[in-house]
Write a protein that holds these residues in place. Structure first.
Motif, PDB file in Angstrom:
ATOM      1  N   PRO A 195       0.880  -1.242   0.081  1.00  0.00           N
ATOM      2  CA  PRO A 195      -0.076  -0.055  -0.100  1.00  0.00           C
ATOM      3  C   PRO A 195       0.642   1.240   0.056  1.00  0.00           C
ATOM      4  CG  PRO A 195      -0.060  -1.182   2.019  1.00  0.00           C
ATOM      5  CD  PRO A 195       0.706  -2.036   1.132  1.00  0.00           C
ATOM      6  N   LEU A 196       2.117   1.229   0.320  1.00  0.00           N
ATOM      7  CA  LEU A 196       2.939   2.253   0.123  1.00  0.00           C
ATOM      8  C   LEU A 196       4.133   2.159  -0.963  1.00  0.00           C
ATOM      9  CD1 LEU A 196       3.430   2.715   4.181  1.00  0.00           C
ATOM     10  CD2 LEU A 196       2.018   4.033   2.594  1.00  0.00           C
ATOM     11  N   ALA A 197       4.964   1.090  -0.607  1.00  0.00           N
ATOM     12  CA  ALA A 197       6.234   1.158  -1.436  1.00  0.00           C
ATOM     13  C   ALA A 197       5.682   0.878  -3.043  1.00  0.00           C
ATOM     14  CB  ALA A 197       7.189   0.064  -1.046  1.00  0.00           C
ATOM     15  N   PHE A 198       4.816   0.303  -3.471  1.00  0.00           N
ATOM     16  CA  PHE A 198       4.384   0.177  -4.865  1.00  0.00           C
ATOM     17  C   PHE A 198       3.028   0.869  -5.023  1.00  0.00           C
ATOM     18  CE2 PHE A 198       7.716  -3.146  -4.483  1.00  0.00           C
ATOM     19  CZ  PHE A 198       8.251  -3.123  -5.730  1.00  0.00           C
ATOM     20  N   SER A 199       2.582   1.879  -4.402  1.00  0.00           N
ATOM     21  CA  SER A 199       1.446   2.298  -4.858  1.00  0.00           C
ATOM     22  C   SER A 199       1.410   3.675  -4.940  1.00  0.00           C
ATOM     23  CB  SER A 199       0.253   2.026  -3.535  1.00  0.00           C
ATOM     24  OG  SER A 199      -0.074   0.691  -3.593  1.00  0.00           O
ATOM     25  N   THR A 200       0.808   4.582  -4.128  1.00  0.00           N
ATOM     26  CA  THR A 200       0.452   6.146  -4.509  1.00  0.00           C
ATOM     27  C   THR A 200       1.594   6.835  -4.763  1.00  0.00           C
ATOM     28  OG1 THR A 200      -1.493   5.874  -3.292  1.00  0.00           O
ATOM     29  CG2 THR A 200      -0.785   8.176  -3.942  1.00  0.00           C
ATOM     30  N   THR A 216      13.504  -2.605 -15.029  1.00  0.00           N
ATOM     31  CA  THR A 216      13.234  -2.962 -13.454  1.00  0.00           C
ATOM     32  C   THR A 216      12.409  -2.078 -12.999  1.00  0.00           C
ATOM     33  OG1 THR A 216      14.516  -3.203 -11.280  1.00  0.00           O
ATOM     34  CG2 THR A 216      15.474  -1.806 -12.695  1.00  0.00           C
ATOM     35  N   SER A 217      11.549  -2.283 -11.880  1.00  0.00           N
ATOM     36  CA  SER A 217      10.686  -1.468 -11.271  1.00  0.00           C
ATOM     37  C   SER A 217      11.234  -1.036  -9.677  1.00  0.00           C
ATOM     38  CB  SER A 217       9.202  -2.393 -10.899  1.00  0.00           C
ATOM     39  OG  SER A 217       9.323  -3.443 -10.187  1.00  0.00           O
ATOM     40  N   VAL A 218      12.593  -1.567  -9.505  1.00  0.00           N
ATOM     41  CA  VAL A 218      13.166  -1.292  -8.222  1.00  0.00           C
ATOM     42  C   VAL A 218      14.549  -0.936  -8.465  1.00  0.00           C
ATOM     43  CG1 VAL A 218      13.798  -2.191  -5.676  1.00  0.00           C
ATOM     44  CG2 VAL A 218      11.635  -2.935  -6.944  1.00  0.00           C
ATOM     45  N   GLY A 219      15.158   0.117  -7.711  1.00  0.00           N
ATOM     46  CA  GLY A 219      16.472   0.566  -7.770  1.00  0.00           C
ATOM     47  C   GLY A 219      16.541   1.713  -8.768  1.00  0.00           C
ATOM     48  N   THR A 220      17.749   2.443  -8.730  1.00  0.00           N
ATOM     49  CA  THR A 220      17.868   3.526  -9.733  1.00  0.00           C
ATOM     50  C   THR A 220      17.536   3.369 -11.057  1.00  0.00           C
ATOM     51  OG1 THR A 220      20.282   2.969  -9.476  1.00  0.00           O
ATOM     52  CG2 THR A 220      19.438   4.934  -7.985  1.00  0.00           C
ATOM     53  N   GLU A 247      16.070  -5.336  -2.177  1.00  0.00           N
ATOM     54  CA  GLU A 247      16.903  -4.137  -1.795  1.00  0.00           C
ATOM     55  C   GLU A 247      16.712  -3.226  -2.679  1.00  0.00           C
ATOM     56  OE1 GLU A 247      18.973  -3.385   0.896  1.00  0.00           O
ATOM     57  OE2 GLU A 247      18.838  -5.385   1.655  1.00  0.00           O
ATOM     58  N   VAL A 248      16.510  -1.912  -2.203  1.00  0.00           N
ATOM     59  CA  VAL A 248      16.360  -0.781  -2.851  1.00  0.00           C
ATOM     60  C   VAL A 248      17.586   0.000  -3.207  1.00  0.00           C
ATOM     61  CG1 VAL A 248      15.294   1.615  -3.358  1.00  0.00           C
ATOM     62  CG2 VAL A 248      14.133  -0.239  -2.221  1.00  0.00           C
ATOM     63  N   ALA A 249      18.301  -0.395  -4.320  1.00  0.00           N
ATOM     64  CA  ALA A 249      19.743  -0.253  -4.485  1.00  0.00           C
ATOM     65  C   ALA A 249      19.984  -0.177  -6.072  1.00  0.00           C
ATOM     66  CB  ALA A 249      20.581  -1.232  -4.019  1.00  0.00           C
ATOM     67  N   ASP A 250      21.150   0.391  -6.476  1.00  0.00           N
ATOM     68  CA  ASP A 250      21.471   0.822  -7.753  1.00  0.00           C
ATOM     69  C   ASP A 250      21.644  -0.505  -8.528  1.00  0.00           C
ATOM     70  OD1 ASP A 250      22.122   3.552  -7.494  1.00  0.00           O
ATOM     71  OD2 ASP A 250      24.029   3.286  -6.877  1.00  0.00           O
ATOM     72  N   GLY A 287      12.521  -7.526 -11.970  1.00  0.00           N
ATOM     73  CA  GLY A 287      11.977  -7.645 -13.269  1.00  0.00           C
ATOM     74  C   GLY A 287      12.152  -9.126 -14.039  1.00  0.00           C
ATOM     75  N   GLY A 288      11.976  -9.335 -15.096  1.00  0.00           N
ATOM     76  CA  GLY A 288      12.358 -10.521 -15.571  1.00  0.00           C
ATOM     77  C   GLY A 288      11.385 -10.680 -16.984  1.00  0.00           C
ATOM     78  N   PRO A 289      11.739 -11.933 -17.460  1.00  0.00           N
ATOM     79  CA  PRO A 289      11.149 -12.119 -18.618  1.00  0.00           C
ATOM     80  C   PRO A 289       9.695 -12.485 -18.378  1.00  0.00           C
ATOM     81  CG  PRO A 289      12.975 -13.600 -18.613  1.00  0.00           C
ATOM     82  CD  PRO A 289      12.978 -12.902 -17.392  1.00  0.00           C
TER      83      PRO A 289
END
Length: 507
Positions: free
Chosen positions: A164-169, A478-482, A458-461, A466-468
């Motif tokens: 509800p927070l990290a992948f939402s609004t 990717t939907s996470v990281g820089t 981990e939220v990191a560089d 993601g993936g096939p």
């Protein structure tokens, strides 16, 4: 909502270009605990208003300097933290998640925003390249060429049910798009509208604090399928971010592709996150791996996109010890409340399906919004004959596939569909088999682990989330990281442009 209140009634409106807007229709929230509230229902007309405002904001926001955009992201993080107590109160009520989980997710959300602020200031994401003019080159001169990444335009983001927070609004997709210079229109998830509302209040406060154009962010609550359809097909929307089910995501993906001007759909759609327990590892510590796997399966009631739902385990006595330890650990796990009634219903249906096709190791029927862990096993040959066994069951469910030999394990790996993660449990004596499996799995998954568990991203560089397909609809993203910022940028080459016309990033 009162930012200092532990719990207060929401106003239940949409945020459209800086204004709170009602609607004729309403829907009622379905919280795990506490009172339900009415919220205005999204409409196609609201989508039109939000998209027009986003396009108008883009003309300014895309050209705001990186330092000011970074300050805006940091202001959103600060405003979320100001509302910390209210966010936890509303979030726990709506989702049933424990306060500690919501607090950790809130920190992840603000951490993502600050990470992108730092990323903007460094400027490396621009991938700025220059080829100087060669006026004397023979047989033809070369013009000056400058390339840089530029924002693509307004982005639609669909809030996720399980975060509800990290992948939402104001989650990862929103943070990446705003960092790129793209206004965002969020379609809020109806499982946690109160949480979405208070986060939108934080974004609006940051807009006022930093002087950003008001159309840079809008939140549309609830609504029927026509609202999502209108959002992804609106001609001003240039990309879509989505985390959710395979069926829902694929429908939106197809809509994006069928537009007169197709746009990218960055969807995370589902993954069973297979785990391969190799012979030497299971012989040395099979029981320990089994117990640890059970803990990963039940973390957050199994409601993580990286939940390792299938384990490939040798069909021998050492593998039996893995099964026994996993069963015993799961049997000691109590019931957990699921994020929504719909998720719980889907979980119960998945449990019934697996129970009809595989041998039960632990049967734990649940009711209503409650989930209990379940465990099955099946031999590899039977598993290979039934493709439905490789489909995700979202919740604390585990399937153990008993494998006869290394060659069969390789065959099982080759038959996998795209995954977010794949895991190898190995000892030194497993190195040769692990090497062969790794060559297969790097083509199947966005992240490959050794001797760990994938729950926890981990939220990191360097992170790839993601993936096939069907793990995601764009295997290069990717939907996470820089690196996730790249989804909302495109390279533009400027040829022989006078310096006084170039942006500061190109000068």
């Amino acid at each position: 909502m009162d930012t200092n209140s532990v719990m207060s009634a929401p106003h239940g409106q949409h945020l459209i270009a800086g204004a709170w807007v009602g609607a004729d229709g309403t829907f009622t929230s379905d919280p795990a605990t506490g009172p339900a509230f009415a919220y205005a229902t999204g409409t196609v007309a609201l989508v039109e208003r939000a998209c027009i405002a986003a396009e108008a904001a883009f003309e300014t926001y895309a050209y705001i300097n990186r330092a000011d955009r970074a300050a805006f992201l940091e202001a959103i993080a600060e405003q979320i933290e100001v509302r910390a107590k209210a966010i936890t109160a509303v979030g726990t009520s709506e989702t049933g998640l424990p306060a500690a989980r919501l607090e950790g997710e809130r920190s992840r959300t603000t951490g993502q925003l600050r990470m992108f602020a730092d990323h903007l200031r460094k400027g490396e994401y621009l991938d700025h390249r220059t080829d100087p003019a060669l006026p004397d080159r023979k047989p033809a001169p070369r013009p000056e060429l400058r390339m840089i990444q530029r924002p693509i335009g307004p982005v639609a983001v669909f809030g996720a049910s399980n975060f509800p927070l990290a992948f939402s609004t104001a989650g990862g997709d929103t943070a990446a798009a705003l960092a790129a210079g793209c206004p965002v229109v969020v379609k809020g998830h109806s499982a946690h509208p109160g949480t979405g509302e208070i986060i939108a209040e934080a974004v609006l406060a940051a807009i006022h604090q930093t002087g950003m154009p008001k159309g840079v962010f809008s939140l549309i609550q609830g609504g029927r399928r026509d609202v999502g359809h209108a959002l992804v097909t609106h001609p001003l929307i240039q990309a879509v971010g989505f985390t959710g089910s395979l069926a829902g995501g694929r429908a939106l993906f197809d809509l994006c592709a069928a537009r007169p001007e197709p746009i990218p759909f960055f969807g995370e759609l589902g993954s069973v996150n297979p785990m391969f327990v190799l012979p030497q590892a299971v012989a040395a510590r099979g029981a320990g791996i089994g117990a640890a796997w059970a803990a990963s399966l039940t973390m957050g009631a199994g409601q993580f996109c990286t939940n390792p739902g299938i384990a490939f385990v040798p069909a021998d006595a050492d593998g039996d010890a893995f099964v026994t330890a996993a069963r015993d650990a799961l049997a000691d796990t109590g019931p957990q409340v699921m994020l929504s009634r719909g998720i719980a219903t889907a979980y119960h249906e998945g449990v019934a399906h697996l129970s009809s096709r595989a041998r039960s190791v632990l049967t734990n029927p649940g009711e209503g919004r409650e989930a209990r862990p379940n465990l099955w096993q099946i031999d590899a040959r039977a598993y290979q004959c039934d493709t439905t066994l490789a489909e995700e069951v979202f919740g604390p469910a585990g399937l153990i596939v008993r494998v006869e030999d290394p060659d069969q394990m390789l065959d099982l790996a080759r038959a996998l569909r795209g995954q977010l993660t794949a895991t190898l449990h190995m000892d030194d004596g497993d190195s040769e088999l692990a090497r062969r499996l790794l060559q297969v799995l790097e083509r199947k998954a966005g992240r490959v682990l050794v001797n760990g568990f994938p729950t926890g991203v981990e939220v990191a560089d360097a992170m790839v989330h993601g993936g096939p397909y069907p793990a995601s609809t764009n295997f290069g993203a990717t939907s996470v990281g820089t690196m996730s910022i790249r989804r909302f940028l495109r390279p533009v080459c400027f040829q022989n442009i006078p310096s006084n016309l170039l942006s500061a990033d190109l000068a």
